[in-house]
Structures are given as structure tokens and as C-alpha cells.
Design an enzyme around this catalytic site. Sequence first.
Site, PDB file in Angstrom:
ATOM      1  CE  LYS A  24      31.161  60.775 102.004  1.00  0.00           C
ATOM      2  NZ  LYS A  24      30.012  60.114 101.057  1.00  0.00           N
ATOM      3  CB  SER A  25      33.926  61.293  95.499  1.00  0.00           C
ATOM      4  OG  SER A  25      32.615  62.082  95.951  1.00  0.00           O
ATOM      5  NE  ARG A 128      20.491  59.956 100.511  1.00  0.00           N
ATOM      6  CZ  ARG A 128      21.577  60.135 100.484  1.00  0.00           C
ATOM      7  NH1 ARG A 128      22.553  59.424 101.136  1.00  0.00           N
ATOM      8  NH2 ARG A 128      22.085  61.232  99.386  1.00  0.00           N
ATOM      9  CB  SER A 174      23.078  63.593  90.911  1.00  0.00           C
ATOM     10  OG  SER A 174      23.610  62.469  91.550  1.00  0.00           O
ATOM     11  CD  GLN A 176      25.424  59.948  95.381  1.00  0.00           C
ATOM     12  OE1 GLN A 176      24.302  59.508  95.406  1.00  0.00           O
ATOM     13  NE2 GLN A 176      26.209  59.892  96.592  1.00  0.00           N
ATOM     14  CG  ASP A 325      28.538  66.546 100.148  1.00  0.00           C
ATOM     15  OD1 ASP A 325      27.505  66.374 100.063  1.00  0.00           O
ATOM     16  OD2 ASP A 325      29.417  65.566  99.511  1.00  0.00           O
ATOM     17  CE  LYS A 352      23.250  65.656  98.592  1.00  0.00           C
ATOM     18  NZ  LYS A 352      23.983  64.985  97.712  1.00  0.00           N
ATOM     19  NE  ARG A 356      24.153  65.984 105.361  1.00  0.00           N
ATOM     20  CZ  ARG A 356      25.054  65.656 104.338  1.00  0.00           C
ATOM     21  NH1 ARG A 356      25.357  66.143 103.316  1.00  0.00           N
ATOM     22  NH2 ARG A 356      25.612  64.423 104.824  1.00  0.00           N
ATOM     23  NE  ARG A 398      29.175  65.555 103.506  1.00  0.00           N
ATOM     24  CZ  ARG A 398      30.415  64.830 103.287  1.00  0.00           C
ATOM     25  NH1 ARG A 398      31.522  65.346 104.147  1.00  0.00           N
ATOM     26  NH2 ARG A 398      30.622  63.954 102.602  1.00  0.00           N
TER      27      ARG A 398
HETATM   28  C1  S3P Z   1      28.887  61.961  95.678  1.00  0.00           C
HETATM   29  C2  S3P Z   1      27.885  63.038  94.952  1.00  0.00           C
HETATM   30  C3  S3P Z   1      27.258  64.065  95.667  1.00  0.00           C
HETATM   31  C4  S3P Z   1      27.797  64.057  97.202  1.00  0.00           C
HETATM   32  C5  S3P Z   1      28.120  62.771  97.887  1.00  0.00           C
HETATM   33  C6  S3P Z   1      29.053  62.261  97.007  1.00  0.00           C
HETATM   34  C7  S3P Z   1      29.675  61.211  94.677  1.00  0.00           C
HETATM   35  O1  S3P Z   1      25.789  63.572  95.723  1.00  0.00           O
HETATM   36  O2  S3P Z   1      26.466  64.644  98.018  1.00  0.00           O
HETATM   37  O3  S3P Z   1      28.362  63.141  99.123  1.00  0.00           O
HETATM   38  O4  S3P Z   1      30.664  60.545  95.466  1.00  0.00           O
HETATM   39  O5  S3P Z   1      29.325  60.998  93.537  1.00  0.00           O
HETATM   40  P1  S3P Z   1      25.148  63.687  94.521  1.00  0.00           P
HETATM   41  O6  S3P Z   1      25.254  63.125  93.268  1.00  0.00           O
HETATM   42  O7  S3P Z   1      23.591  63.028  95.050  1.00  0.00           O
HETATM   43  O8  S3P Z   1      24.774  65.008  94.297  1.00  0.00           O
END
Ligand code: S3P
Length: 439
Positions: A24-25, A128, A174, A176, A325, A352, A356, A398
Site C-alpha cells: 500500500k505504501s 485523525r 512517521s 507519512q 500496522d 490510526k 486499535r 486491519r
Molecule cells: C504509512 C505509514 C504508517 C502506516 C500507514 C502507511 C505510509 O503510518 O501506519 O499504514 O505509507 O507512509 P505513520 O506514518 O502514521 O506511522
Amino acid sequence: MEGGSITIEPGCSLRGEVMVPGDKSISHRALLFGAIAEGTTTIHGLLTAADPCSTADCLRAMGVNISPLGTKDQPVVVEGVGLDGLQEPEDVLNCGNSGTTMRLLMGLLAGCRGRHFFLTGDASLRQRPMARVSRPLCRSMGANISGRDNGNLAPLAVNGCQLRGGTIGTSVASAQVKSALLLAGLMANGSVSVIEPIRSRDHSERMLKAFGADLQVTGDHGRHVRLNPGQPLQGQEIVVPGDISSAAFWLVGAAITPGSRLRLLQVGLNPTRTGVLEVLQTMGAQVQVERQRQIVGEPVGDLLVRHGPLGPFSIGPELVPRLVDEIPILAVAALFAQGTSQISGAGELRVKETDRLAVMTRQLKAMGAVVEETADGLVIQGPQKLQGAQLDSEADHRVAMSLALAALNAHGPSPIDGADAAGVSYPGFWQQLQQLGSN
Ligand code: S3P
């Protein structure tokens, strides 16, 4: 599946071969970087789930040509519009359930001078925290982002402007947040350095480099990333490996379900993501890595997993970013291990798609499990006997899939409401479960 509910009947083992869906990432990043590159990006094995579809739809609304995501086995083609080529969309950009879409877009759009963007999402995403991205973007790079709760909650307004470079220490590990700042850095008038407390997944760094960005990773354990702007990105051919976060359901499922034996093919084994394998190894699980190789800048391998006796594990804050995750499914694993498992330093799970820690505790308790929820983790003493029960994913993908594997090992059937949430990251999960269970 009726009305999003599915009933799990226990008693079967899991056997066969699984090609887990694309990471996914990496899928989000391939679409985003392809969109702002020059030329064409061709993506093989892109995850065609709800979350990457949100990213693709937002990009299309800004004038990017992306071929349909739904056609299996056909690569997705993105016609890049160049670094500053995204158009002002006519409407609000809807990021759905996807935190990655919203946070990475915040970074990408903040530097689109003279254009205005509005970002929203579903009920979960609108709760969020976004200040972790908007605050450093505004304070350190001069971005103009506003939203509810002082720029913390969507809907958000991004007024694109000239960004400046800077050195930014992030408060949470993170990917993200890190990726949003690096994307903003592409449009800044000076270098951007991001320093993380603990290194998070590094897919952005790897892919940005492959696209031609001027980027260096330094510092102890790669916690320091520096991006120098001014380098255009070039379209690439990308092969997306299987998502280890999706593979984790089968790894744990086979490890806890008597008679099981699964081979998971072409799973991404990026070392910033393989915490789940280390935990399973500590537990004494029978997992073997086969055919390790490199596919377009990312390590991959096949994983062979068999049922067997399991011991407990302990996860602390240093490890959490490498399996963030996978904690819901590892909580299920702990119920079948001999001894007390501990998870701490996992407060991030509370922000999340759902909280969770709370949701897994609540749902597992419905099955008669004894789970101790702490401020930032869980304590679970195993082994425990689970009873079939009425369960609810609480709209978290999840959680839905973790509960399915718990229910497979309970006494009596368990209807799971909100089972359709699995489609956010794993389309076809329920059919796959049925198929592996009937082998
Ligand atoms: C992700 C980073 C993670 C992960 C998410 C996807 C990404 O989140 O939990 O499912 O693609 O960069 P965080 O960056 O908030 O930890």
C-alpha cells in the site's frame, strides 16, 4: 458477504500459495511521484484497493492522466505533469479513509504557488491528527494550511505558496510526516532536512532517488534525510512487491492454526518493515525466507510458514515503527502463545483508522479473551481459549482481518460486522481466506 457481515466457521487449516496484494505504501508513492515526474510512469502490481484509488482520484482531479486501476494484471500508467504541473481542482479532494493520501498531498500541494486546495475524508480520517504535518510545514517551511482545531483536523485548506527549506526534527516516527516534508522540499527554495526520533519506513527515500531526486540518507540508523530541490523527477517503471502488512495476516494465521502450511510469494522485505518477522522468530514460529532478491530497489522474498508451538514476545518503542500496522494481528498471535506477551510504546495505534488498542481489546474480549490495555500497549497472557462471538471491525480494515484469524481458531462461529472494511487494503481477502481454508 451480506450487508458487510461475514461469518467465520472455525475448524479448517490454511494451506496453499498466496500472492498477497501490492504494498500500500509503495502504491501511493508510485502514483504520487509518477504524477509529478516528467514522462510516463508504468506501475506493475499496484494495489487496486480503496486507499490507492483515493490517491489516484485526487490526482486525476488535478489533471493527471492515470489509467484505470481495476484491471488485474494490467500495469497502471501515469502521465506525469512535472513538478509544478498540478492544476487547481474544481472541487474538494476526497481522501476517503486514507491517511497516507491526505498527509502526503498536504506536503505536495503546499508548494503549488497560487493554487488552492481543499482536502477532506471519511468520518475516521476527519478525526485523525494532521497537525503533525501542517505544523512543521507552516512553521518551518512557510506553508499556508488551515483547518478545524488549528489546522489539526480535516477538512483542510491548503493555499499553495513559495516554501523555504529548513531542518525539521519530527515529534513522531512517521513515514507519512517524513514523506510530506520531503515532497514539500521538492518545491522549496532551499534544502530540507528531516530528522526522525526513530527511523520510519523508507519507501519515499528509495523511490525519490530512483526518480532522480537529489537526496541523502545519513545519521545514525538513517534517521536523517536531506533533500536538495531543483532536480526534476523522471518517470520510471515500477514493480510493487507484495505488502508484508497484508502477508502478516497469513503469517500469524498459519502459525496459530493447526495443520496449516502457506507459501507467500514475492513479499516486500524492506528492513524498515520486517519487524513482524523478527517477532515471529522470537516466538519460535516456523517461518522460512526463500528466494530473497531485489526488485526495482526493494528487497523481496517468498515466505514459508507452518503451524507450530509459539512462545511470547515483547515489543518496545524502538521496534514499533517497523511493525506499526501488524500490532492488531500480533495481539491475536499472543493469545495462542505460551506465556505473557507485552506491547509498549505503541500509542500511535490510538490515532490510526480507529483506536486499535481499544478496538482490539474490546473485540477480543467479546470472544472471552483476557487482554490488558495499557496507555500505550497491551499485555496478553496466553494461551487462551476463544469463544465464537458477534464481532465488529468498527470499520477498520486491519481489525476486520485480524478478527477473522482469531475467529478461525475459536470455538463456535463468529459473525463479523463491517467485514467489507478489508477492501481498504486487501481486496479479495475473504475469498482468499475461503480458498486457503478449503485446500
Ligand atoms: C504509512 C505509514 C504508517 C502506516 C500507514 C502507511 C505510509 O503510518 O501506519 O499504514 O505509507 O507512509 P505513520 O506514518 O502514521 O506511522
